[in-house]
Design a protein around this motif. Structure first.
Motif, PDB file in Angstrom:
ATOM      1  N   ARG A  72      35.246   5.129   8.452  1.00  0.00           N
ATOM      2  CA  ARG A  72      35.523   4.127   9.406  1.00  0.00           C
ATOM      3  C   ARG A  72      34.099   3.470   9.908  1.00  0.00           C
ATOM      4  O   ARG A  72      33.516   2.947   9.233  1.00  0.00           O
ATOM      5  CB  ARG A  72      35.149   5.027  10.840  1.00  0.00           C
ATOM      6  CG  ARG A  72      36.134   5.609  11.121  1.00  0.00           C
ATOM      7  CD  ARG A  72      35.858   6.698  12.726  1.00  0.00           C
ATOM      8  NE  ARG A  72      37.095   6.836  13.231  1.00  0.00           N
ATOM      9  CZ  ARG A  72      37.567   8.117  14.610  1.00  0.00           C
ATOM     10  NH1 ARG A  72      35.397   8.472  15.170  1.00  0.00           N
ATOM     11  NH2 ARG A  72      38.315   8.835  15.214  1.00  0.00           N
ATOM     12  N   ALA A  73      34.337   1.807   9.673  1.00  0.00           N
ATOM     13  CA  ALA A  73      33.814   0.738   9.553  1.00  0.00           C
ATOM     14  C   ALA A  73      33.023   0.669  10.223  1.00  0.00           C
ATOM     15  O   ALA A  73      31.293   0.238  10.521  1.00  0.00           O
ATOM     16  CB  ALA A  73      34.602  -0.697   8.885  1.00  0.00           C
ATOM     17  N   GLU A  74      33.217   1.353  11.675  1.00  0.00           N
ATOM     18  CA  GLU A  74      32.330   1.316  12.435  1.00  0.00           C
ATOM     19  C   GLU A  74      32.342   2.253  13.513  1.00  0.00           C
ATOM     20  O   GLU A  74      32.674   3.765  13.456  1.00  0.00           O
ATOM     21  CB  GLU A  74      33.151   0.418  13.913  1.00  0.00           C
ATOM     22  CG  GLU A  74      32.682  -1.300  13.741  1.00  0.00           C
ATOM     23  CD  GLU A  74      33.647  -1.935  14.523  1.00  0.00           C
ATOM     24  OE1 GLU A  74      34.125  -1.272  15.239  1.00  0.00           O
ATOM     25  OE2 GLU A  74      33.702  -3.165  14.000  1.00  0.00           O
ATOM     26  N   GLY A  75      30.863   2.210  14.761  1.00  0.00           N
ATOM     27  CA  GLY A  75      30.613   3.887  14.665  1.00  0.00           C
ATOM     28  C   GLY A  75      29.093   5.088  14.883  1.00  0.00           C
ATOM     29  O   GLY A  75      29.241   4.416  13.097  1.00  0.00           O
ATOM     30  N   LYS A  80      31.836   8.872  10.295  1.00  0.00           N
ATOM     31  CA  LYS A  80      32.453   7.351   9.581  1.00  0.00           C
ATOM     32  C   LYS A  80      33.636   8.529   9.007  1.00  0.00           C
ATOM     33  O   LYS A  80      34.774   7.895   8.863  1.00  0.00           O
ATOM     34  CB  LYS A  80      32.233   6.772   9.340  1.00  0.00           C
ATOM     35  CG  LYS A  80      30.791   5.837   9.900  1.00  0.00           C
ATOM     36  CD  LYS A  80      29.832   4.830   8.580  1.00  0.00           C
ATOM     37  CE  LYS A  80      29.334   3.169   9.769  1.00  0.00           C
ATOM     38  NZ  LYS A  80      28.794   2.486   9.558  1.00  0.00           N
ATOM     39  N   PRO A  81      33.415   9.588   8.890  1.00  0.00           N
ATOM     40  CA  PRO A  81      34.341  10.353   7.865  1.00  0.00           C
ATOM     41  C   PRO A  81      35.186  10.766   8.484  1.00  0.00           C
ATOM     42  O   PRO A  81      36.871  11.262   7.996  1.00  0.00           O
ATOM     43  CB  PRO A  81      33.112  11.691   7.069  1.00  0.00           C
ATOM     44  CG  PRO A  81      32.366  11.362   7.176  1.00  0.00           C
ATOM     45  CD  PRO A  81      32.140  10.156   8.846  1.00  0.00           C
ATOM     46  N   GLU A  86      42.239  10.749   9.182  1.00  0.00           N
ATOM     47  CA  GLU A  86      43.231   9.861  10.011  1.00  0.00           C
ATOM     48  C   GLU A  86      44.211   9.586   8.896  1.00  0.00           C
ATOM     49  O   GLU A  86      45.132   9.337   9.055  1.00  0.00           O
ATOM     50  CB  GLU A  86      42.270   8.789  10.602  1.00  0.00           C
ATOM     51  CG  GLU A  86      41.463   9.569  12.351  1.00  0.00           C
ATOM     52  CD  GLU A  86      40.836   7.936  12.764  1.00  0.00           C
ATOM     53  OE1 GLU A  86      40.475   8.504  14.155  1.00  0.00           O
ATOM     54  OE2 GLU A  86      40.684   7.605  12.045  1.00  0.00           O
ATOM     55  N   PHE A  87      43.051   8.172   7.858  1.00  0.00           N
ATOM     56  CA  PHE A  87      44.089   7.438   6.668  1.00  0.00           C
ATOM     57  C   PHE A  87      44.943   8.884   6.139  1.00  0.00           C
ATOM     58  O   PHE A  87      46.419   8.779   6.078  1.00  0.00           O
ATOM     59  CB  PHE A  87      43.662   7.493   6.375  1.00  0.00           C
ATOM     60  CG  PHE A  87      43.852   7.753   4.584  1.00  0.00           C
ATOM     61  CD1 PHE A  87      44.439   6.680   4.356  1.00  0.00           C
ATOM     62  CD2 PHE A  87      43.090   8.069   2.932  1.00  0.00           C
ATOM     63  CE1 PHE A  87      45.147   6.600   2.980  1.00  0.00           C
ATOM     64  CE2 PHE A  87      43.281   7.843   2.080  1.00  0.00           C
ATOM     65  CZ  PHE A  87      44.634   7.649   2.027  1.00  0.00           C
ATOM     66  N   ALA A 108      47.682  19.928   3.555  1.00  0.00           N
ATOM     67  CA  ALA A 108      45.600  20.385   4.178  1.00  0.00           C
ATOM     68  C   ALA A 108      45.590  19.355   3.794  1.00  0.00           C
ATOM     69  O   ALA A 108      45.055  18.977   2.627  1.00  0.00           O
ATOM     70  CB  ALA A 108      46.120  22.371   3.350  1.00  0.00           C
ATOM     71  N   LEU A 109      44.513  19.273   4.341  1.00  0.00           N
ATOM     72  CA  LEU A 109      43.609  18.536   4.635  1.00  0.00           C
ATOM     73  C   LEU A 109      41.819  19.185   4.921  1.00  0.00           C
ATOM     74  O   LEU A 109      41.985  19.958   5.028  1.00  0.00           O
ATOM     75  CB  LEU A 109      43.284  17.177   5.460  1.00  0.00           C
ATOM     76  CG  LEU A 109      44.657  16.666   6.034  1.00  0.00           C
ATOM     77  CD1 LEU A 109      44.498  15.689   7.095  1.00  0.00           C
ATOM     78  CD2 LEU A 109      45.298  16.085   4.753  1.00  0.00           C
ATOM     79  N   VAL A 110      40.755  18.521   3.594  1.00  0.00           N
ATOM     80  CA  VAL A 110      39.590  18.865   3.633  1.00  0.00           C
ATOM     81  C   VAL A 110      38.587  17.622   3.598  1.00  0.00           C
ATOM     82  O   VAL A 110      38.654  16.985   3.162  1.00  0.00           O
ATOM     83  CB  VAL A 110      39.548  19.893   2.390  1.00  0.00           C
ATOM     84  CG1 VAL A 110      37.849  20.264   2.415  1.00  0.00           C
ATOM     85  CG2 VAL A 110      40.515  21.464   2.269  1.00  0.00           C
ATOM     86  N   GLY A 111      38.066  17.455   5.073  1.00  0.00           N
ATOM     87  CA  GLY A 111      37.064  16.158   4.911  1.00  0.00           C
ATOM     88  C   GLY A 111      35.478  16.627   4.846  1.00  0.00           C
ATOM     89  O   GLY A 111      35.843  17.832   4.619  1.00  0.00           O
ATOM     90  N   PHE A 112      34.882  15.818   5.397  1.00  0.00           N
ATOM     91  CA  PHE A 112      33.832  15.678   4.539  1.00  0.00           C
ATOM     92  C   PHE A 112      32.911  15.813   6.466  1.00  0.00           C
ATOM     93  O   PHE A 112      33.041  14.716   7.490  1.00  0.00           O
ATOM     94  CB  PHE A 112      33.236  14.424   3.990  1.00  0.00           C
ATOM     95  CG  PHE A 112      31.173  14.372   4.353  1.00  0.00           C
ATOM     96  CD1 PHE A 112      30.721  15.474   2.968  1.00  0.00           C
ATOM     97  CD2 PHE A 112      31.209  13.710   5.398  1.00  0.00           C
ATOM     98  CE1 PHE A 112      29.241  15.463   3.495  1.00  0.00           C
ATOM     99  CE2 PHE A 112      29.796  13.461   5.127  1.00  0.00           C
ATOM    100  CZ  PHE A 112      28.642  14.346   3.696  1.00  0.00           C
TER     101      PHE A 112
END
Length: 360
Positions: A72-75, A80-81, A86-87, A108-112
């Protein structure tokens, strides 16, 4: 991308110098580790992955692992990760439509998330789960966190995009954040270097109810100051790996050896490597992982597009299939799809649909 961003570029014309038909094309595969991103000079999105998947291997599903993409560019910085989840969930929805072929990309999704936030990490984890479509029982895709812990005195081996330290995994703040994972049904992908494996063992023993998977065979380093001591690296890595395997909550990903850090510099050759060459180079590392963990806790990964700088997608799978040529059908099922499908709860893959826990 993770701390293994290769300095060498992907050269399609060089990769095209080596062509092979797929071995055992009917064998089901879950690609347990790949990335998607678009940044200056580097694009690997769904179209590029579909091109690689079109190689004759039966890849049923893939697991997307964070690479600082589409933040995310904002917040607030710590939120932001969520943009990457979402993408990736959008890509997964595209793939699940069936329009783009049979492989369920990003199943399956693994995020930061920065677990050093301690107790304050919970809203971040909740946001990831929501961005991934909700809980697993509700059909959501978010499964866990990867926070790179790779550290070495030689800063040239590190990814400047991630702040880490030698003792990060043992810090009280990280421990409080890590403690939030299991109660929320989340796993942890561990990216670190071979000499840090004992630190992961200590963490796994402290949190025996948290599912952990060691990425990229445990962070093999055979360049820089390690280039002249490859035999010593292997011995130290093997001792630490065997001790880690005593932790029943830990699994290992077989792959990632195409990274420049691993020192298998096939890029220097005039022709791209064959699967036979790759299998010969990888054999000691892969076989040691399997001997330590057993097939039920081993899963294969492509680590694309990082490893694409050294070999093509289809030839990488052929190399792994050569290494398991003499394995039983049940052992092959473990390594090529069942371990990953179980770990990441991909209940739609193969016979695991019959193993899904009852919600009643």
């Amino acid at each position: 991308m993770n701390a293994t961003s290769q300095p060498g570029s992907i050269r399609p014309e060089w990769l095209d110098t080596q062509r092979e038909e797929p071995l055992e094309p009917g064998l089901v595969i879950v690609d347990a580790h790949h990335h998607l991103y678009h940044r200056p000079g580097a694009r690997y999105l769904l179209d590029e992955m579909l091109d690689d998947l079109d190689c004759g291997h039966n890849v049923a599903a893939t697991v997307l692992v964070q690479a600082r993409a589409m933040l995310r560019a904002e917040g607030p910085e710590f939120m932001k990760p969520i943009g990457e989840t979402e993408f990736a969930n959008g890509v997964a929805a595209m793939s699940a439509s069936g329009i783009y072929g049979p492989t369920r990309v990003c199943a399956a999704l693994v995020g930061f998330a920065d677990l050093r936030l301690g107790d304050a990490i919970r809203p971040v984890l909740e946001a990831h789960i929501a961005a991934g479509g909700g809980t697993v029982d509700a059909g959501g895709r978010f499964r866990g966190i990867r926070q790179g812990a790779a550290w070495d005195p030689d800063t040239s081996l590190l990814n400047a995009a991630y702040t880490t330290s030698e003792g990060m995994l043992a810090s009280p703040e990280f421990g409080r954040g890590f403690a939030q994972l299991a109660p929320m049904g989340l796993s942890f992908d561990a990216w670190l270097f071979f000499h840090q494996i004992p630190r992961l063992t200590a963490l796994a023993r402290k949190f025996p109810d948290t599912a952990i998977v060691l990425d990229h065979c445990g962070g093999v380093l055979r360049i820089g100051r390690y280039a002249a001591s490859s035999a010593d690296v292997f011995r130290q890595w093997k001792v630490a790996l065997i001790e880690l395997a005593t932790c029943a909550n830990v699994s290992v990903k077989l792959g990632g050896l195409g990274q420049w850090l691993s020192g298998f510099d096939f890029q220097a050759q005039d022709r791209a490597p064959s699967s036979t060459q790759l299998a010969q180079a990888w054999r000691p590392w892969i076989e040691t992982c399997v001997e330590a963990f057993g097939t039920a806790r081993c899963m294969v990964e492509s680590n694309f597009p990082v490893d694409k700088a050294n070999h093509s997608y289809g030839i990488g799978w052929n190399a792994l299939k050569r290494l398991f040529r003499d394995a039983s059908p049940d052992e092959k099922a473990d390594v090529f799809w069942r371990s990953a499908a179980r770990f990441y709860r991909l209940w739609h893959v193969g016979e695991l649909s019959a193993l899904r826990p009852s919600t009643t």
